[in-house]
Design a protein around this motif. Structure first.
Motif, mmCIF file in Angstrom:
data_model
loop_
_atom_site.group_PDB
_atom_site.id
_atom_site.type_symbol
_atom_site.label_atom_id
_atom_site.label_comp_id
_atom_site.label_asym_id
_atom_site.label_seq_id
_atom_site.Cartn_x
_atom_site.Cartn_y
_atom_site.Cartn_z
ATOM 1 N N LEU A 82 14.784 -1.564 -4.520
ATOM 2 C CA LEU A 82 14.942 -1.816 -5.948
ATOM 3 C C LEU A 82 16.121 -2.731 -6.265
ATOM 4 O O LEU A 82 16.163 -3.319 -7.348
ATOM 5 C CB LEU A 82 15.087 -0.484 -6.692
ATOM 6 N N ALA A 83 17.055 -2.869 -5.344
ATOM 7 C CA ALA A 83 18.177 -3.789 -5.568
ATOM 8 C C ALA A 83 17.737 -5.235 -5.400
ATOM 9 O O ALA A 83 18.119 -6.102 -6.187
ATOM 10 C CB ALA A 83 19.320 -3.461 -4.615
ATOM 11 N N THR A 84 16.900 -5.484 -4.384
ATOM 12 C CA THR A 84 16.451 -6.857 -4.121
ATOM 13 C C THR A 84 15.058 -7.127 -4.666
ATOM 14 O O THR A 84 14.620 -8.275 -4.698
ATOM 15 C CB THR A 84 16.440 -7.135 -2.614
ATOM 16 N N ARG A 85 14.333 -6.042 -5.054
ATOM 17 C CA ARG A 85 12.969 -6.132 -5.570
ATOM 18 C C ARG A 85 12.013 -6.711 -4.526
ATOM 19 O O ARG A 85 11.040 -7.379 -4.863
ATOM 20 C CB ARG A 85 12.931 -6.956 -6.855
ATOM 21 N N THR A 86 12.299 -6.422 -3.282
ATOM 22 C CA THR A 86 11.518 -6.976 -2.174
ATOM 23 C C THR A 86 10.767 -5.875 -1.440
ATOM 24 O O THR A 86 11.378 -4.904 -0.983
ATOM 25 C CB THR A 86 12.442 -7.700 -1.180
ATOM 26 N N PRO A 87 9.435 -5.999 -1.291
ATOM 27 C CA PRO A 87 8.688 -5.023 -0.504
ATOM 28 C C PRO A 87 8.793 -5.324 0.983
ATOM 29 O O PRO A 87 8.841 -6.491 1.390
ATOM 30 C CB PRO A 87 7.252 -5.197 -1.005
ATOM 31 N N GLY A 88 8.837 -4.255 1.787
ATOM 32 C CA GLY A 88 8.914 -4.431 3.229
ATOM 33 C C GLY A 88 8.247 -3.287 3.951
ATOM 34 O O GLY A 88 7.806 -2.309 3.334
ATOM 35 N N PRO A 89 8.158 -3.356 5.278
ATOM 36 C CA PRO A 89 7.499 -2.299 6.052
ATOM 37 C C PRO A 89 8.339 -1.043 6.140
ATOM 38 O O PRO A 89 9.557 -1.062 5.926
ATOM 39 C CB PRO A 89 7.324 -2.941 7.432
ATOM 40 N N LEU A 90 7.683 0.066 6.456
ATOM 41 C CA LEU A 90 8.374 1.312 6.721
ATOM 42 C C LEU A 90 8.947 1.287 8.126
ATOM 43 O O LEU A 90 8.783 0.308 8.867
ATOM 44 C CB LEU A 90 7.407 2.495 6.580
ATOM 45 N N SER A 91 9.593 2.379 8.504
ATOM 46 C CA SER A 91 10.080 2.539 9.875
ATOM 47 C C SER A 91 9.118 3.431 10.653
ATOM 48 O O SER A 91 8.275 4.131 10.068
ATOM 49 C CB SER A 91 11.475 3.160 9.884
ATOM 50 N N THR A 92 9.232 3.423 11.965
ATOM 51 C CA THR A 92 8.486 4.349 12.798
ATOM 52 C C THR A 92 9.201 5.687 12.802
ATOM 53 O O THR A 92 10.312 5.827 12.273
ATOM 54 C CB THR A 92 8.365 3.825 14.228
#
Length: 418
Positions: A193-203
């Motif tokens: 929410l700070a960068t508004r960037t979606p990314g993958p989860l972790s394993t």
């Protein structure tokens, strides 16, 4: 997560407030009250009726469309169109008290509430993570709000649906639908929410999922439950032919899971899937159900079509064993207590003794079951039926009471206690 799902994470809400023997009443979206039958329900319940979901309390109800409940049922966040904006407020389900109404700029519908009940994610369309496939789109507007107003507002490039907040409120888990303009599958991602960037989860070992190894799901997300400590969200998926988990994509194994429980850690942001043995996932998704034990250490998955129940250790994230149950037909529902698992399908309710996994008793009810909820003290098992909720002695099945609820669709869980 699909149209066939019964879910417990969020609800459009019809709330019912009050106690005593007052007449059961309701309000339609225009605010008109509707007469009903005088009945007192021992515990406050979250329910769904035609056009919304809600809380039964004592003998009254107040209908609130366009709303979402907190995970513990203690509060409801409601919205209403207000010209070019949206009115937004919080209702305490134990007392009926409301927060000051604030106006959000634009048209919004609530989709997900944080586990601490303070933040709400809203989008501009009706598709949410528990029901339906979104229409195709290239951009998804998202708004994060609390009782003071807007906290974040941004647009995501692609087709996204909010699912849950991270425990620290710094991230938002979303379903990214692919391809964006003609979605037929989705993957779980997390938006910073700070960068508004979606990314993958972790394993599960807390390493980032490598590019190309994110799971894409096409099947039915049948049901989701939150762990009692609110740290983990478990979702039951069925009908995943040739599905490959992240661990399969990383290792190169072919993978072919027909049903599994997707485990999403809201604190550490990792995901892991617990595969379910045959015949889970072979029969209709509606015949499957998921329940978590009150201690949070056991998950129970059942398939009434085959008459199979699986027990999962939430610490080991592995199936510990399976048991046979009487086969049934229709939509399945389940509720777990400390010593018994209750299963409903058709007009039958079964009670499985957990100490002797497989020993079961049961009884019949008047109409097909539309939800099972065990009271906090274990004295009442609530059974949703056609236009009514009945409550029973969990040990014997004896009906102790019945409240008429016109338009009842399903009983979801417990609401706030005064």
């Amino acid at each position: 997560m699909m149209a066939d799902q019964t879910i417990s994470r969020r609800t459009l809400l019809t709330t019912l407030a009050g106690t005593g023997t007052a007449a059961l009443i309701g309000c339609d979206p225009a605010g008109r009250r509707q007469p009903g039958t005088a009945t007192t329900v021992p515990d406050a319940l979250l329910v769904e009726v035609d056009g919304g979901l809600g809380v039964l309390r004592g003998g009254e109800r107040l209908t609130i469309p366009r709303a979402v409940a907190t995970p513990d049922g203690q509060a409801v966040y409601a919205t209403a169109p207000d010209g070019a904006g949206t009115t937004f407020w919080r209702i305490d389900t134990a007392t009926g008290h409301t927060s000051t109404r604030v106006t959000l700029p634009g048209q919004w519908l609530p989709q997900a509430v944080s586990t601490d009940g303070t933040r709400v994610a809203l989008t501009s369309n009706a598709a949410n993570a528990t029901y339906g496939r979104p229409d195709g789109r290239d951009v998804t507007p998202v708004l994060i709000a609390d009782v003071t107003g807007v906290r974040h507002r941004f647009e995501l490039r692609g087709n996204f649906v909010p699912e849950a907040f991270t425990e620290d409120l710094a991230g938002l888990f979303v379903l990214e639908w692919l391809p964006a303009r003609a979605p037929d599958r989705y993957r779980v991602r997390v938006v910073d929410l700070a960068t508004r960037t979606p990314g993958p989860l972790s394993t599960r070992v807390k390493t980032p999922v490598p590019p190309g190894a994110e799971e894409e799901m096409r099947g039915d997300g049948r049901q989701a439950v939150l762990a009692p400590n609110r740290s983990t969200l478990y979702t039951l998926y069925t009908h995943q032919p040739d599905h490959r988990h992240t661990r399969d994509l990383i290792s190169g194994r072919p993978g072919n899971a027909h049903a599994f429980v997707h485990t999403l850690n809201l604190v550490e942001r990792w995901a892991y899937c617990v595969d379910l043995p045959h015949p889970f996932g072979e029969a209709p998704a509606s015949g499957h159900a998921l329940a978590i034990g009150p201690a949070g250490d056991r998950l129970y998955v059942l398939d009434v079509t085959s008459g199979t129940v699986a027990e999962i250790s939430t610490e080991e994230l592995a199936v510990r064993g399976t048991a046979a149950l009487a086969q049934g037909t229709g939509r399945a529902h389940a509720a777990a207590g400390p010593d018994r698992l209750f299963v409903g399908a058709g007009t039958e309710v079964r009670a499985l003794e957990l100490e002797r996994f497989g020993a079961a008793s049961g009884w019949s009810v008047r109409e097909p079951v539309t939800g099972l909820v065990l009271s906090p003290d274990g004295r009442h098992l609530y059974v949703g039926q056609k236009d009514a909720v009945s409550w029973h002695d969990p040990a014997t099945g004896e009906q102790l009471g019945r409240a008429e609820v016109p338009g009842l669709v399903v009983v979801h869980g417990l609401a706030g206690r005064a």
